[in-house]
Design a protein around this motif. Structure first.
Motif, PDB file in Angstrom:
ATOM      1  N   GLY A  36       0.841  -1.194   0.000  1.00 54.69           N
ATOM      2  CA  GLY A  36       0.000   0.000   0.000  1.00 54.69           C
ATOM      3  C   GLY A  36       0.874   1.242   0.000  1.00 54.69           C
ATOM      4  O   GLY A  36       1.719   1.410   0.878  1.00 54.69           O
ATOM      5  N   LEU A  37       0.684   2.097  -0.997  1.00 55.25           N
ATOM      6  CA  LEU A  37       1.455   3.343  -1.137  1.00 55.25           C
ATOM      7  C   LEU A  37       0.522   4.541  -1.134  1.00 55.25           C
ATOM      8  O   LEU A  37      -0.631   4.432  -1.561  1.00 55.25           O
ATOM      9  N   LEU A  38       1.034   5.665  -0.709  1.00 60.60           N
ATOM     10  CA  LEU A  38       0.280   6.904  -0.865  1.00 60.60           C
ATOM     11  C   LEU A  38       0.073   7.140  -2.361  1.00 60.60           C
ATOM     12  O   LEU A  38       0.927   6.803  -3.181  1.00 60.60           O
ATOM     13  N   ALA A  39      -1.038   7.702  -2.723  1.00 56.78           N
ATOM     14  CA  ALA A  39      -1.382   7.925  -4.126  1.00 56.78           C
ATOM     15  C   ALA A  39      -0.352   8.811  -4.811  1.00 56.78           C
ATOM     16  O   ALA A  39       0.314   9.623  -4.172  1.00 56.78           O
ATOM     17  N   GLY A  40      -0.229   8.629  -6.115  1.00 58.47           N
ATOM     18  CA  GLY A  40       0.652   9.495  -6.888  1.00 58.47           C
ATOM     19  C   GLY A  40       1.656   8.737  -7.736  1.00 58.47           C
ATOM     20  O   GLY A  40       2.286   9.326  -8.606  1.00 58.47           O
ATOM     21  N   ARG A  41       1.812   7.430  -7.506  1.00 56.13           N
ATOM     22  CA  ARG A  41       2.735   6.652  -8.338  1.00 56.13           C
ATOM     23  C   ARG A  41       2.044   6.291  -9.648  1.00 56.13           C
ATOM     24  O   ARG A  41       0.855   6.057  -9.689  1.00 56.13           O
ATOM     25  N   THR A  42       2.822   6.245 -10.704  1.00 58.77           N
ATOM     26  CA  THR A  42       2.266   5.890 -12.010  1.00 58.77           C
ATOM     27  C   THR A  42       1.973   4.390 -12.067  1.00 58.77           C
ATOM     28  O   THR A  42       2.505   3.601 -11.273  1.00 58.77           O
ATOM     29  N   GLU A  43       1.154   4.007 -13.026  1.00 56.47           N
ATOM     30  CA  GLU A  43       0.869   2.589 -13.232  1.00 56.47           C
ATOM     31  C   GLU A  43       2.143   1.834 -13.608  1.00 56.47           C
ATOM     32  O   GLU A  43       2.321   0.675 -13.234  1.00 56.47           O
ATOM     33  N   GLU A  44       3.033   2.497 -14.331  1.00 56.00           N
ATOM     34  CA  GLU A  44       4.302   1.873 -14.698  1.00 56.00           C
ATOM     35  C   GLU A  44       5.152   1.587 -13.464  1.00 56.00           C
ATOM     36  O   GLU A  44       5.773   0.527 -13.358  1.00 56.00           O
ATOM     37  N   THR A  45       5.173   2.522 -12.530  1.00 59.53           N
ATOM     38  CA  THR A  45       5.919   2.324 -11.285  1.00 59.53           C
ATOM     39  C   THR A  45       5.344   1.158 -10.500  1.00 59.53           C
ATOM     40  O   THR A  45       6.083   0.302  -9.999  1.00 59.53           O
ATOM     41  N   LYS A  46       4.034   1.092 -10.411  1.00 62.53           N
ATOM     42  CA  LYS A  46       3.387  -0.001  -9.680  1.00 62.53           C
ATOM     43  C   LYS A  46       3.687  -1.344 -10.346  1.00 62.53           C
ATOM     44  O   LYS A  46       3.973  -2.329  -9.662  1.00 62.53           O
ATOM     45  N   ALA A  47       3.622  -1.389 -11.664  1.00 64.94           N
ATOM     46  CA  ALA A  47       3.909  -2.626 -12.384  1.00 64.94           C
ATOM     47  C   ALA A  47       5.366  -3.044 -12.178  1.00 64.94           C
ATOM     48  O   ALA A  47       5.669  -4.230 -11.985  1.00 64.94           O
ATOM     49  N   ARG A  48       6.257  -2.086 -12.208  1.00 58.74           N
ATOM     50  CA  ARG A  48       7.683  -2.389 -11.974  1.00 58.74           C
ATOM     51  C   ARG A  48       7.885  -2.953 -10.570  1.00 58.74           C
ATOM     52  O   ARG A  48       8.660  -3.894 -10.372  1.00 58.74           O
ATOM     53  N   LEU A  49       7.172  -2.394  -9.603  1.00 60.03           N
ATOM     54  CA  LEU A  49       7.266  -2.908  -8.234  1.00 60.03           C
ATOM     55  C   LEU A  49       6.769  -4.349  -8.136  1.00 60.03           C
ATOM     56  O   LEU A  49       7.416  -5.192  -7.502  1.00 60.03           O
ATOM     57  N   THR A  50       5.630  -4.646  -8.738  1.00 62.57           N
ATOM     58  CA  THR A  50       5.112  -6.011  -8.640  1.00 62.57           C
ATOM     59  C   THR A  50       6.048  -7.004  -9.326  1.00 62.57           C
ATOM     60  O   THR A  50       6.275  -8.099  -8.805  1.00 62.57           O
ATOM     61  N   GLU A  51       6.614  -6.639 -10.461  1.00 63.25           N
ATOM     62  CA  GLU A  51       7.574  -7.521 -11.128  1.00 63.25           C
ATOM     63  C   GLU A  51       8.816  -7.723 -10.255  1.00 63.25           C
ATOM     64  O   GLU A  51       9.345  -8.835 -10.169  1.00 63.25           O
TER      65      GLU A  51
END
Length: 119
Positions: free
Chosen positions: A68-83
């Motif tokens: 869970g992150l504070l809002a504001g990260r891009t979808e690309e950042t989130k996808a990179r994190l999950t990978e």
């Protein structure tokens, strides 16, 4: 923030401390989190049911990581994190040669109502 929860089958054998350390480092690098803000909780599940299999056979195991992150990260950042999380699980979960591991990860925005305190 970030709030990290790792739910896993109790019989999963992995280096939790090493995983958390590497994950926190990745959160700092990828999502600009502050190291002191990274918090991870591990929750072992007593029973993992898979299909019609008898849970006592321990033929399958589950690891699911929720960030869970504070809002504001891009979808690309989130996808990179999950990978990155999945790669870290491959590194830190030990294979036993008989258990099928089902690993997953999700990054979500914390609700605007999120608050915290420290003492």
């Amino acid at each position: 923030m970030p709030q990290i929860t790792v739910d896993h089958s109790k019989h999963v054998d992995f280096d939790r401390e090493g995983f958390a350390r590497d994950l926190h480092t990745s959160l700092v690098e990828i999502a600009a989190a502050k190291p002191e803000a990274c918090k991870t909780q591990f929750r072992a599940s007593e029973v993992t049911a898979f299909g019609y299999e008898d849970p006592d056979e321990l033929g399958h195991a589950v690891v699911h990581v929720m960030i869970g992150l504070l809002a504001g990260r891009t979808e690309e950042t989130k996808a990179r994190l999950t990978e990155t999380v999945l790669e870290l699980l491959k590194k830190h979960v030990r294979e036993d040669g008989r258990t099928v591991l089902h690993a997953s990860a999700e990054v979500r925005d914390l609700d605007p109502s999120y608050r915290k305190f420290e003492r």
